[in-house]
Design a protein around this motif. Structure first.
Motif, PDB file in Angstrom:
ATOM      1  N   GLY A 195     100.890  -6.771  33.285  1.00  0.00           N
ATOM      2  CA  GLY A 195      99.359  -7.197  32.532  1.00  0.00           C
ATOM      3  C   GLY A 195      99.232  -6.952  31.039  1.00  0.00           C
ATOM      4  O   GLY A 195      98.856  -7.461  30.660  1.00  0.00           O
ATOM      5  N   ASP A 200      97.144  -9.901  29.373  1.00  0.00           N
ATOM      6  CA  ASP A 200      96.375 -10.272  30.603  1.00  0.00           C
ATOM      7  C   ASP A 200      95.790  -9.031  30.652  1.00  0.00           C
ATOM      8  O   ASP A 200      93.788  -8.952  31.956  1.00  0.00           O
ATOM      9  N   LEU A 201      95.597  -7.854  29.897  1.00  0.00           N
ATOM     10  CA  LEU A 201      94.877  -6.741  30.619  1.00  0.00           C
ATOM     11  C   LEU A 201      94.941  -5.564  28.851  1.00  0.00           C
ATOM     12  O   LEU A 201      96.008  -5.642  28.960  1.00  0.00           O
ATOM     13  N   GLU A 224      91.188  -8.612  35.728  1.00  0.00           N
ATOM     14  CA  GLU A 224      92.011  -9.734  34.841  1.00  0.00           C
ATOM     15  C   GLU A 224      90.770 -10.254  33.838  1.00  0.00           C
ATOM     16  O   GLU A 224      90.506 -11.522  33.592  1.00  0.00           O
ATOM     17  N   THR A 512      94.353 -15.686  38.685  1.00  0.00           N
ATOM     18  CA  THR A 512      95.247 -14.018  37.784  1.00  0.00           C
ATOM     19  C   THR A 512      96.751 -14.032  37.282  1.00  0.00           C
ATOM     20  O   THR A 512      96.845 -15.335  38.279  1.00  0.00           O
TER      21      THR A 512
END
Length: 709
Positions: A195, A200-201, A224, A512
């Motif tokens: 991630g 996304d993180l 996320e 997600t």
């Protein structure tokens, strides 16, 4: 224990063999009398935990533990076990859990935490038998698996909230704000690195405590969503699955780690309905310290029965106690479970919880029994007066491909008639419920006064994505508000308090990278995250944008007010033919609109390109630094070329003063007022540099830095 052979078979236990039990009931005998069980024997350890120990012993002897199954119904296995340890919740005799925590740790408790009179954590199954000898222990039960309110990726919820427009227009991203998340796990599935790599993180997520194993990483899915809306915010995580006391301490730990926005998506079946339990108390504690708290409203729709206890004067053969009358001369409520569905009932009544207040406990002992085709398949019969908590829980799962109709019996075993009975079904949506009252399902900490409960509307049912829906449409499963609060600190209120819940609605169904399953509604292949579990982090992230993008102190009460004021009004589908203008118990005040919230903040919004003092302002100007709770204080624009506005909003009739000093402490400006102060002053004649603005309200003070350019 009390006068039942089944005694305390609660949710998640592996039931005793039901054949002999059914034969006894068929003969019309008391289960206790038929087996000669001592009438007045009481145990500190719930039957569920005793059964856990028995099952482990059976496995050690290579014999299979007995799992009850009668005509397609089996016990829902929700006791949490990790590598020889079981998650427990224990209450202390003395009203203070610190001594109990130490005694249990000496017995092998791991990951232990205490809050109020409750202790929770991982206890070795092999040592469960020794708990009877723990002197400070009043009662211990399993911490049953709580409900998670679920149903290169960017969340569509970001667009439906219009937070994407806010970031572009005001150049804000949540920089200087930390968001805390509580759910089951963060990295049990080992996907966090991927991630981060995909963007996304953020790379610096602080994991205070994770679930030992077996989690779904729903907390990472929530992270996320927060990162999509507030990409500049820092994130932290703490598991909420190790018992109520651990959950409560996780809330405190996140606040102490600097989280000004905290969000969860978990509910425990044993959280009090009619009183603030330890989780609600911890949530309100951090709000009082200056952090906003958000919780998913729940996904139970209207799956609740609520009615005054009606003493029928009747008894059911083989069961001791006066049965509740669901209808005239009818003490059995029929419930039809869908194929392969489940039924998870938490029954409570209007008595205080000892585990919540440490002073007063249950005065009445209620029991539940579940029948299928006349056969008893499940019961919950804790000694509520002895353990102090007015809650009984039953959980069963259907193994049938056809709907199954069961009958619920509720009896009063001892004590005065309670005013009100209420149960919430945390299982599947039933096909049919006899005497259904379609009552409120927002309960526990989401129903606490200072917590912001968030309902859910699918992003594709919002105006930004569907021109045929000028107003967002609430998801049918989004929980209904209206649960009354009867007790405070164990004392009954003169009048039950009903809070406006949910406060607002947010989006779900968004993408997600891993959590959930892909829906054909969107054109991509990414999983879609449904449920109020997804809505709550979206709204919390809007709060992070507001806090990070505004000059001066913005306390939780003002965050809440501006989210409510921004909301696009929605209709309550439970009242067909009438548009519910303003607040309603299904949608709250409506769907949050970030752009409206920022427009209302006006010229207090600052670009993050000018945030040299932003992080310091956010911390120094917090309620925890000294101003009375709910006070709003700001000085803007900051930095300024000379024209400066001072704005203070306090409670009624509270005196206000504002003093500006240079770094040597020399006073350069002073003004004062009462309750509301808004003044624009030209400080352009002052030398350029940094100054300190001191706000004082009702004798308490806080300071913010001011830069004159």
């Amino acid at each position: 224990m009390k006068k039942h052979y089944l005694k305390q078979l609660l949710l998640g236990s592996l039931a005793l063999a039901l054949v002999s039990e059914t034969q006894i009931l068929a003969q019309g005998k008391s289960p206790e009398r038929g087996l000669g069980v001592a009438k007045n024997k009481k145990s500190k350890v719930s039957t569920d935990l005793v059964k856990v120990a028995e099952d482990q012993a059976a496995r050690a002897q290579r014999s299979a533990p007995v799992i009850s199954q009668v005509e397609g119904i089996s016990v829902t296995p929700d006791v949490q076990i990790f590598d020889g340890y079981v998650v427990i919740e224990a209450t202390s005799v003395e009203g203070n859990a610190s001594g109990l925590l130490q005694e249990l740790q000496a017995q092998g408790l791991k990951n232990g935490a205490s809050y109020g009179v409750m202790v929770s954590g991982l206890f070795p199954i092999a040592k469960l038998e020794g708990l009877e000898a723990v002197s400070s222990l009043r009662f211990v039960r399993p911490a049953y698996t709580p409900a998670r309110n679920i149903g290169a990726v960017t969340s569509q919820g970001d667009v439906s909230l219009k937070s994407d427009l806010v970031r572009a227009k005001y150049n804000v991203s949540g920089v200087g704000v930390k968001v805390g998340i509580l759910s089951d796990s963060y990295n049990n599935r080992n996907g966090a690195a991927a991630g981060v790599a995909s963007g996304d993180l953020p790379a610096n997520v602080q994991v205070l405590e994770d679930l030992p194993s077996g989690g779904s990483d729903e907390g990472r899915g929530m992270a996320e969503l927060v990162h999509d809306v507030a990409p500049g915010a820092n994130l932290a995580f703490n598991t909420a699955f190790l018992g109520q006391a651990s959950f409560a301490q996780g809330i405190i730990r996140l606040e102490e780690a600097g989280c000004r926005m905290i969000v969860d998506d978990v509910v425990y079946f044993a959280e009090p309905f009619f009183e603030d339990g330890v989780i609600a108390q911890a949530a309100e504690e951090v709000v009082d310290r200056g952090s906003s708290y958000f919780s998913s409203a729940g996904n139970q729709g209207q799956q609740s029965y609520q009615a005054p206890y009606a003493n029928s004067g009747l008894t059911v053969p083989g069961i001791e106690g006066a049965a509740h009358a669901f209808g005239p001369n009818d003490v059995r409520q029929s419930i039809t479970i869908p194929p392969r569905g489940s039924l998870t009932i938490s029954l409570q009544w209007t008595d205080p919880f000892f585990s919540a207040n440490g002073v007063a406990g249950a005065k009445t002992d209620m029991d539940m029994y579940l029948f299928l085709n006349g056969t008893l398949v499940r019961s919950s019969a804790a000694d509520n007066i002895a353990n102090g908590d007015p809650v009984e829980i039953i959980g069963v799962t259907s193994n049938s491909t056809q709907p199954l109709t069961v009958e619920l019996v509720i009896v009063k075993y001892a004590g005065p008639d309670p005013k009100l009975l209420k149960y919430i079904n945390y299982g599947s949506t039933p096909r049919f419920v006899e005497y259904d009252t379609q009552s409120s399902t927002i309960a526990g900490h989401a129903n606490a006064e200072k917590v912001i409960a968030v309902g859910a509307s699918a992003y594709f049912n919002t105006p930004q994505f569907n021109p045929n829906t000028p107003r967002p449409i609430i998801n049918g499963f989004s929980s209904l508000g209206g649960t009354p609060i009867y007790f405070e600190d164990g004392v009954e209120l003169k009048k039950p308090q009903v809070y406006e819940k949910p406060e607002v609605t947010g989006p779900d169904g968004a993408n997600t990278t891993f959590f959930g399953a892909d829906t054909p509604i969107d054109a991509d292949v990414f999983p879609n995250f449904f449920g109020t579990s997804a809505a709550a982090p979206h709204v919390a992230a809007v709060g992070a944008l507001m806090l990070g993008g505004v000059v001066g102190n913005l306390p939780p009460i003002q965050i809440k007010k501006r989210l409510i004021d921004s909301a696009l009004d929605m209709d309550n589908p439970l009242t067909p033919g009438v548009f519910d203008t303003g607040f309603d118990l299904k949608t709250g005040y409506g769907f949050v609109q970030a752009d409206v919230a920022f427009e209302e903040l006006g010229n207090r919004v600052r670009s993050e390109s000018l945030t040299a003092v932003a992080a310091a302002d956010a911390k120094v100007g917090s309620t925890r630094a000294g101003l009375p709770a709910g006070t709003e204080a700001s000085v803007y624009p900051n930095p300024s070329t000379g024209q400066v506005t001072f704005n203070v909003l306090a409670e009624e009739n509270q005196p206000i003063s504002v003093v500006v000093s240079d770094l040597s402490g020399r006073e350069v400006f002073r003004t004062k007022g009462t309750q509301r102060l808004s003044l624009t002053q030209n400080l352009g004649a002052l030398p350029k540099g940094m100054y300190i603005t001191k706000f004082e309200v009702a004798g308490r003070s806080s300071s913010q830095k001011l830069v004159i350019q």
